[in-house]
Design a protein around this motif. Sequence first.
Motif, PDB file in Angstrom:
ATOM      1  N   SER A 206       0.832  -1.213   0.000  1.00 22.92           N
ATOM      2  CA  SER A 206       0.000   0.000   0.000  1.00 22.92           C
ATOM      3  C   SER A 206       0.861   1.254   0.000  1.00 22.92           C
ATOM      4  O   SER A 206       0.563   2.232  -0.709  1.00 22.92           O
ATOM      5  CB  SER A 206      -0.934   0.004   1.207  1.00 22.92           C
ATOM      6  N   LEU A 207       1.953   1.246   0.774  1.00 27.40           N
ATOM      7  CA  LEU A 207       2.835   2.410   0.829  1.00 27.40           C
ATOM      8  C   LEU A 207       3.552   2.602  -0.505  1.00 27.40           C
ATOM      9  O   LEU A 207       3.644   3.731  -1.016  1.00 27.40           O
ATOM     10  CB  LEU A 207       3.855   2.249   1.955  1.00 27.40           C
ATOM     11  N   ALA A 208       4.054   1.513  -1.093  1.00 24.61           N
ATOM     12  CA  ALA A 208       4.730   1.616  -2.390  1.00 24.61           C
ATOM     13  C   ALA A 208       3.789   2.170  -3.445  1.00 24.61           C
ATOM     14  O   ALA A 208       4.163   3.049  -4.236  1.00 24.61           O
ATOM     15  CB  ALA A 208       5.260   0.248  -2.813  1.00 24.61           C
ATOM     16  N   ASP A 209       2.557   1.676  -3.484  1.00 21.56           N
ATOM     17  CA  ASP A 209       1.597   2.142  -4.487  1.00 21.56           C
ATOM     18  C   ASP A 209       1.275   3.610  -4.301  1.00 21.56           C
ATOM     19  O   ASP A 209       1.237   4.384  -5.267  1.00 21.56           O
ATOM     20  CB  ASP A 209       0.311   1.309  -4.411  1.00 21.56           C
ATOM     21  N   ARG A 210       1.039   4.029  -3.047  1.00 19.77           N
ATOM     22  CA  ARG A 210       0.696   5.432  -2.810  1.00 19.77           C
ATOM     23  C   ARG A 210       1.863   6.347  -3.144  1.00 19.77           C
ATOM     24  O   ARG A 210       1.679   7.426  -3.723  1.00 19.77           O
ATOM     25  CB  ARG A 210       0.243   5.625  -1.361  1.00 19.77           C
ATOM     26  N   TYR A 211       3.071   5.930  -2.782  1.00 20.35           N
ATOM     27  CA  TYR A 211       4.240   6.757  -3.094  1.00 20.35           C
ATOM     28  C   TYR A 211       4.432   6.896  -4.602  1.00 20.35           C
ATOM     29  O   TYR A 211       4.614   8.002  -5.123  1.00 20.35           O
ATOM     30  CB  TYR A 211       5.490   6.161  -2.456  1.00 20.35           C
ATOM     31  N   LEU A 212       4.385   5.784  -5.327  1.00 21.22           N
ATOM     32  CA  LEU A 212       4.638   5.815  -6.766  1.00 21.22           C
ATOM     33  C   LEU A 212       3.503   6.465  -7.539  1.00 21.22           C
ATOM     34  O   LEU A 212       3.702   6.911  -8.673  1.00 21.22           O
ATOM     35  CB  LEU A 212       4.877   4.392  -7.274  1.00 21.22           C
ATOM     36  N   ASN A 213       2.305   6.551  -6.930  1.00 15.31           N
ATOM     37  CA  ASN A 213       1.185   7.249  -7.565  1.00 15.31           C
ATOM     38  C   ASN A 213       1.168   8.735  -7.256  1.00 15.31           C
ATOM     39  O   ASN A 213       0.306   9.472  -7.742  1.00 15.31           O
ATOM     40  CB  ASN A 213      -0.149   6.625  -7.133  1.00 15.31           C
ATOM     41  N   GLY A 214       2.118   9.180  -6.416  1.00 14.96           N
ATOM     42  CA  GLY A 214       2.209  10.600  -6.098  1.00 14.96           C
ATOM     43  C   GLY A 214       1.294  11.055  -4.987  1.00 14.96           C
ATOM     44  O   GLY A 214       1.071  12.261  -4.817  1.00 14.96           O
ATOM     45  N   ASP A 215       0.769  10.109  -4.175  1.00 14.31           N
ATOM     46  CA  ASP A 215      -0.105  10.488  -3.064  1.00 14.31           C
ATOM     47  C   ASP A 215       0.710  11.118  -1.939  1.00 14.31           C
ATOM     48  O   ASP A 215       1.919  10.884  -1.815  1.00 14.31           O
ATOM     49  CB  ASP A 215      -0.844   9.257  -2.526  1.00 14.31           C
ATOM     50  N   SER A 216       0.032  11.888  -1.100  1.00 10.91           N
ATOM     51  CA  SER A 216       0.703  12.516   0.037  1.00 10.91           C
ATOM     52  C   SER A 216       1.080  11.453   1.070  1.00 10.91           C
ATOM     53  O   SER A 216       0.299  10.531   1.331  1.00 10.91           O
ATOM     54  CB  SER A 216      -0.215  13.553   0.688  1.00 10.91           C
ATOM     55  N   LEU A 217       2.258  11.611   1.644  1.00  8.23           N
ATOM     56  CA  LEU A 217       2.738  10.691   2.658  1.00  8.23           C
ATOM     57  C   LEU A 217       2.992  11.438   3.965  1.00  8.23           C
ATOM     58  O   LEU A 217       3.305  12.633   3.960  1.00  8.23           O
ATOM     59  CB  LEU A 217       4.039  10.015   2.214  1.00  8.23           C
ATOM     60  N   THR A 218       2.845  10.734   5.068  1.00 10.36           N
ATOM     61  CA  THR A 218       3.188  11.324   6.361  1.00 10.36           C
ATOM     62  C   THR A 218       4.709  11.399   6.487  1.00 10.36           C
ATOM     63  O   THR A 218       5.437  10.708   5.758  1.00 10.36           O
ATOM     64  CB  THR A 218       2.644  10.457   7.510  1.00 10.36           C
ATOM     65  N   PRO A 219       5.224  12.228   7.392  1.00  7.43           N
ATOM     66  CA  PRO A 219       6.683  12.275   7.589  1.00  7.43           C
ATOM     67  C   PRO A 219       7.272  10.904   7.891  1.00  7.43           C
ATOM     68  O   PRO A 219       8.365  10.581   7.429  1.00  7.43           O
ATOM     69  CB  PRO A 219       6.839  13.237   8.779  1.00  7.43           C
ATOM     70  N   GLU A 220       6.575  10.081   8.664  1.00  5.95           N
ATOM     71  CA  GLU A 220       7.073   8.754   8.976  1.00  5.95           C
ATOM     72  C   GLU A 220       7.122   7.881   7.724  1.00  5.95           C
ATOM     73  O   GLU A 220       8.080   7.122   7.509  1.00  5.95           O
ATOM     74  CB  GLU A 220       6.185   8.089  10.035  1.00  5.95           C
ATOM     75  N   GLU A 221       6.113   7.988   6.876  1.00  6.71           N
ATOM     76  CA  GLU A 221       6.097   7.217   5.632  1.00  6.71           C
ATOM     77  C   GLU A 221       7.208   7.671   4.688  1.00  6.71           C
ATOM     78  O   GLU A 221       7.852   6.846   4.027  1.00  6.71           O
ATOM     79  CB  GLU A 221       4.734   7.340   4.958  1.00  6.71           C
ATOM     80  N   LYS A 222       7.454   8.973   4.647  1.00  6.14           N
ATOM     81  CA  LYS A 222       8.546   9.482   3.816  1.00  6.14           C
ATOM     82  C   LYS A 222       9.882   8.939   4.314  1.00  6.14           C
ATOM     83  O   LYS A 222      10.763   8.612   3.515  1.00  6.14           O
ATOM     84  CB  LYS A 222       8.556  11.014   3.837  1.00  6.14           C
ATOM     85  N   ARG A 223      10.031   8.855   5.639  1.00  8.66           N
ATOM     86  CA  ARG A 223      11.266   8.317   6.194  1.00  8.66           C
ATOM     87  C   ARG A 223      11.455   6.865   5.779  1.00  8.66           C
ATOM     88  O   ARG A 223      12.561   6.454   5.397  1.00  8.66           O
ATOM     89  CB  ARG A 223      11.237   8.419   7.729  1.00  8.66           C
ATOM     90  N   VAL A 224      10.390   6.085   5.818  1.00  7.45           N
ATOM     91  CA  VAL A 224      10.473   4.676   5.431  1.00  7.45           C
ATOM     92  C   VAL A 224      10.855   4.547   3.959  1.00  7.45           C
ATOM     93  O   VAL A 224      11.683   3.706   3.583  1.00  7.45           O
ATOM     94  CB  VAL A 224       9.137   3.963   5.716  1.00  7.45           C
ATOM     95  N   VAL A 225      10.264   5.397   3.100  1.00  2.00           N
ATOM     96  CA  VAL A 225      10.596   5.364   1.673  1.00  2.00           C
ATOM     97  C   VAL A 225      12.065   5.705   1.460  1.00  2.00           C
ATOM     98  O   VAL A 225      12.770   5.034   0.701  1.00  2.00           O
ATOM     99  CB  VAL A 225       9.683   6.329   0.879  1.00  2.00           C
ATOM    100  N   ASN A 226      12.534   6.764   2.132  1.00  2.27           N
ATOM    101  CA  ASN A 226      13.932   7.159   1.975  1.00  2.27           C
ATOM    102  C   ASN A 226      14.886   6.066   2.450  1.00  2.27           C
ATOM    103  O   ASN A 226      15.921   5.797   1.830  1.00  2.27           O
ATOM    104  CB  ASN A 226      14.200   8.453   2.742  1.00  2.27           C
ATOM    105  N   GLU A 227      14.550   5.418   3.551  1.00  8.83           N
ATOM    106  CA  GLU A 227      15.433   4.395   4.107  1.00  8.83           C
ATOM    107  C   GLU A 227      15.428   3.115   3.285  1.00  8.83           C
ATOM    108  O   GLU A 227      16.265   2.230   3.511  1.00  8.83           O
ATOM    109  CB  GLU A 227      15.040   4.106   5.558  1.00  8.83           C
ATOM    110  N   ALA A 228      14.510   3.018   2.307  1.00  9.93           N
ATOM    111  CA  ALA A 228      14.536   1.867   1.402  1.00  9.93           C
ATOM    112  C   ALA A 228      15.834   1.841   0.605  1.00  9.93           C
ATOM    113  O   ALA A 228      16.235   0.779   0.099  1.00  9.93           O
ATOM    114  CB  ALA A 228      13.335   1.907   0.459  1.00  9.93           C
ATOM    115  N   ALA A 229      16.504   2.999   0.501  1.00 10.28           N
ATOM    116  CA  ALA A 229      17.796   3.042  -0.195  1.00 10.28           C
ATOM    117  C   ALA A 229      18.815   2.153   0.505  1.00 10.28           C
ATOM    118  O   ALA A 229      19.678   1.552  -0.148  1.00 10.28           O
ATOM    119  CB  ALA A 229      18.313   4.482  -0.273  1.00 10.28           C
ATOM    120  N   ALA A 230      18.720   2.050   1.830  1.00  6.59           N
ATOM    121  CA  ALA A 230      19.645   1.181   2.564  1.00  6.59           C
ATOM    122  C   ALA A 230      19.365  -0.283   2.260  1.00  6.59           C
ATOM    123  O   ALA A 230      20.287  -1.095   2.135  1.00  6.59           O
ATOM    124  CB  ALA A 230      19.523   1.440   4.065  1.00  6.59           C
ATOM    125  N   GLN A 231      18.078  -0.619   2.125  1.00 11.22           N
ATOM    126  CA  GLN A 231      17.718  -1.991   1.770  1.00 11.22           C
ATOM    127  C   GLN A 231      18.239  -2.333   0.377  1.00 11.22           C
ATOM    128  O   GLN A 231      18.758  -3.438   0.143  1.00 11.22           O
ATOM    129  CB  GLN A 231      16.194  -2.158   1.816  1.00 11.22           C
TER     130      GLN A 231
END
Length: 402
Positions: free
Chosen positions: A199-224
């Motif tokens: 759900s988070l991946a779909d919302r992010y890639l569709n350009g939906d608004s994310l909470t600061p915590e969700e943005k942090r999770v997306v950014n930290e995916a770079a480490a994964q």
Amino acid sequence: MSENRKVLLVDDEVHVLHAASRVLRKFVDVTTADGPQEALKQIQTNGPFAVVVSDQNMPGVDGIKLLGIIARKAPSTTRVMLTGNNDQQTAVSAVNDGRIFRFVTKPCDSEDLKKVIEAGIDHHQAMVAERELLEQTLSGSIKMLVEIVAMSRPHAHLRASLIQRWARMVNKALGSKPSLEQGISAMLCTLGYLTLPDSLADRYLNGDSLTPEEKRVVNEAAAQARDLVLNIPRMEGIADAIYYCRKGYDGSGFPADDVAGENLPEAARILCALIDLAEVATGPAPSFEECMAELEQNAPRYDPAILEAMHQALGGDQVFAGNAEAEKLKVSVTELAAGDTLASDIRDAEGRLLLAAGSPLSAVTIKRLRSVESLSEQDAHIVVWRQSLAPSETESDPASVT
């Protein structure tokens, strides 16, 4: 592989350059530079050189610093330093900072210098051969990862394809030579999105608004993504570029460390700006000028040279469209060809997205589409962009770096 016998001699004393050039030009292709700035210019315009021989004691930038810069700009070039100093600290600095192949003290016999240069040429050839083998060996691994992203996160694959195309154009505008790190890191920069909740991946890639915590999770995916890539030998440079692709030029963003500015990998600096451009361009199509204006509201986050290159190179190319050499066609599933680019989304009978519009097709993705029962039974027709001339390997290969 033809043997590269180009040698660059660097010394601020012109008579020394002339004397060495007369001796060496009989068996190697000699270029001279009367100082560090001229040497870097020669590296940029007349490289690659097999060997660089630099004097240590030069005004401004000394030989150790110069060879250190060359090590970063042309890592396969063998570096040799000539110096009148024979103290241990100079030698240690030359090896550690300049990463030199040989440390030669003056005066140096011409025959000894020839032997050092011949050994340097052999070393250069070995490094080039190893790199070519590495690129060939990596190709299959990279293609596999790209196909996994395409099948698991179609919109992530589309974004990576878009960013890779932009990166090629920006790289050209910067005047940089194509590199393995830039090409592959662009295609794998969305690899970490496989680890996000659906759900988070779909919302992010569709350009939906994310909470600061969700943005942090997306950014930290770079480490994964970095950790996944590091499972492949000799991918450290690419892993670093992916790890720092959300790190701003001013040190903002992820990861929270002291790396910033020119210390960030160039590929990461390019990706940071292009990923942000892809984010603001998602959804209702804004103009390119509007997208860039939004980025420039946070200008310190981006390398100024890269922002300028984006203005020069990208223009209105923030969403996929057929270029001057492409033709829009409606073809059956059986007529799809590697190198085609989807002009519309493809979904299965339940409406699930299989591949997003803008995705380039490979032999693997075409095979997958042909195996979808709802498409094959109806002999479904699909709208694609197809090059009027057969696409080259570079254009169709997702792991290409050119």
